[in-house]
Design an enzyme around this catalytic site. Structure first.
Site, PDB file in Angstrom:
ATOM      1  N   SER A  41       0.809  -1.231   0.000  1.00 33.58           N
ATOM      2  CA  SER A  41       0.000   0.000   0.000  1.00 33.58           C
ATOM      3  C   SER A  41       0.835   1.272   0.000  1.00 33.58           C
ATOM      4  CB  SER A  41      -0.935   0.025   1.219  1.00 33.58           C
ATOM      5  OG  SER A  41      -0.196  -0.001   2.426  1.00 33.58           O
ATOM      6  N   ASP A 331      -3.840   8.343   7.583  1.00 36.40           N
ATOM      7  CA  ASP A 331      -4.679   7.483   8.422  1.00 36.40           C
ATOM      8  C   ASP A 331      -3.763   6.826   9.449  1.00 36.40           C
ATOM      9  OD1 ASP A 331      -3.408   5.366   7.097  1.00 36.40           O
ATOM     10  OD2 ASP A 331      -5.135   4.876   5.840  1.00 36.40           O
ATOM     11  N   HIS A 334      -0.800   5.022   7.154  1.00 32.12           N
ATOM     12  CA  HIS A 334      -0.165   5.561   5.949  1.00 32.12           C
ATOM     13  C   HIS A 334       0.165   7.046   6.070  1.00 32.12           C
ATOM     14  CE1 HIS A 334      -2.662   2.065   4.689  1.00 32.12           C
ATOM     15  NE2 HIS A 334      -1.557   1.760   4.029  1.00 32.12           N
TER      16      HIS A 334
END
Length: 356
Positions: A41, A331, A334
């Protein structure tokens, strides 16, 4: 403290100025014709949108600071490192996801992302959220090579494959979503043995890329994963400080990756593998956020910022911050787009300049 503050600001300014001149020079030279991305990610530009998984971010408030202000599947309020690196090299300002049907091979000829949020070197890691395993990312890459040769001809396609800059970023999920969360690997390996197991898988993966024609590869290890808001939120006994055990594992693992880089550069003729280790720089941002223009490194912007990521980032949450640029993290897992840009500029200035 004042002296440290001044030196830090000067260093950041130097990176920003270098970034500007690198962009200008690359626009005319283009020593790197394309960016090709593998990993998790931290570098996924939206491939998970097109597979059946809960590990998605194709909804608001994700992407609110991206071009057009819409969610793309990037786990960020805006762009992620491959986007900034691509732009700095004089290519497009973002790298599209390979599985996104709105792009075609002409788009992918200058930049393509095969990464999948939630994946790792260990196949068991990708099974946690049913995402694309690393071996499947390579299969997509082989498919891409065929399309590229058909589109541009063999010679031109092979030149792009040889001269492209490959960005590889993975490993964090192997530890946080697999080893420390599920019992199977803990029963099979000590943490040191698991690190070595992952290094072995990374070795095999990188040799595979080499065999497929890759020659310029940037390998990024894991960040100070004990300082992610999610980990700090559950570290109650330490008053929500960084989980030092996880940070120590990150340091140890990154050290082993560095040794792997030296080994492969020695063994594989013409291989230019770079140890793009940003651990220290990221930790500096987290521990001294105000020196980089941030106000908070403890929690993310989205929701309360302590545990929200993916679908838990509710677009209607009254707690989501109005300005993500004030936060190191977007978040609970991340970085914000601003942090990603700082880290990208740092990597270009310190590790990737040899490719310019």
């Amino acid at each position: 403290m004042g002296k440290f503050h001044t030196s830090t600001i000067l260093f950041v300014c130097l990176i920003q100025v270098s970034f500007f001149f690198i962009s200008a020079r690359s626009s005319s030279g283009k020593k790197v014709p394309a960016i090709i991305v593998f990993g998790d990610s931290s570098v996924d530009s939206g491939n998970n949108n097109f597979i059946p998984t809960i590990a998605r971010s194709n909804f608001e408030p994700y992407g609110r600071d991206f071009f057009g202000g819409f969610p793309t599947g990037r786990f960020s309020n805006g762009r992620i490192p491959p986007d900034f690196i691509s732009e700095a090299l004089g290519l497009k300002p973002f790298v599209p996801a390979y599985l996104d049907p709105s792009y075609n091979i002409s788009d992918f000829a200058v930049g393509v992302c095969f990464a999948s949020a939630g994946t790792g070197y260990d196949n068991a890691t990708s099974n946690v959220a049913d995402v694309i395993p690393l071996w499947k990312e390579v299969e997509y890459y082989k498919e891409y090579q065929k399309k590229l040769r058909s589109h541009l001809g063999t010679d031109k396609a092979n030149e792009i494959i040889r001269e492209a800059l490959y960005l590889v970023s993975a490993g964090t999920n192997d530890f946080l979503e697999n080893y420390y969360t599920l019992p199977e690997r803990q029963l099979e390996f000590t943490i040191e043995e698991y690190e070595d197991f992952i290094i072995g898988l990374a070795d095999k993966f990188l040799r595979g890329l080499y065999d497929l024609g890759a020659r310029k590869v940037s390998l990024t290890g894991v960040p100070p994963m004990g300082c992610l808001p999610l980990e700090r939120s559950i570290n109650i006994l330490d008053y929500h400080g960084c989980v030092e055990e996880y940070n120590n594992v990150a340091l140890e693992f990154n050290g082993k990756l560095g040794q792997l880089v030296k080994k492969l550069n020695k063994e594989l003729l013409g291989f230019q593998l770079v140890d793009a280790n940003a651990y220290d720089f990221i930790l500096q941002i987290i521990t001294q956020p105000s020196h980089f223009g941030f106000e908070d490194a403890r929690v993310g912007c989205c929701g309360t910022g302590r545990f929200e990521m993916g679908f838990l980032c509710d677009p209607n949450s009254p707690f989501t911050c109005p300005d993500a640029n004030k936060y190191v993290f977007w978040d609970a897992f991340h970085p914000s787009a601003k942090t990603s840009q700082l880290v990208s500029n740092y990597l270009i200035h310190t590790h990737l300049s040899k490719f310019l």
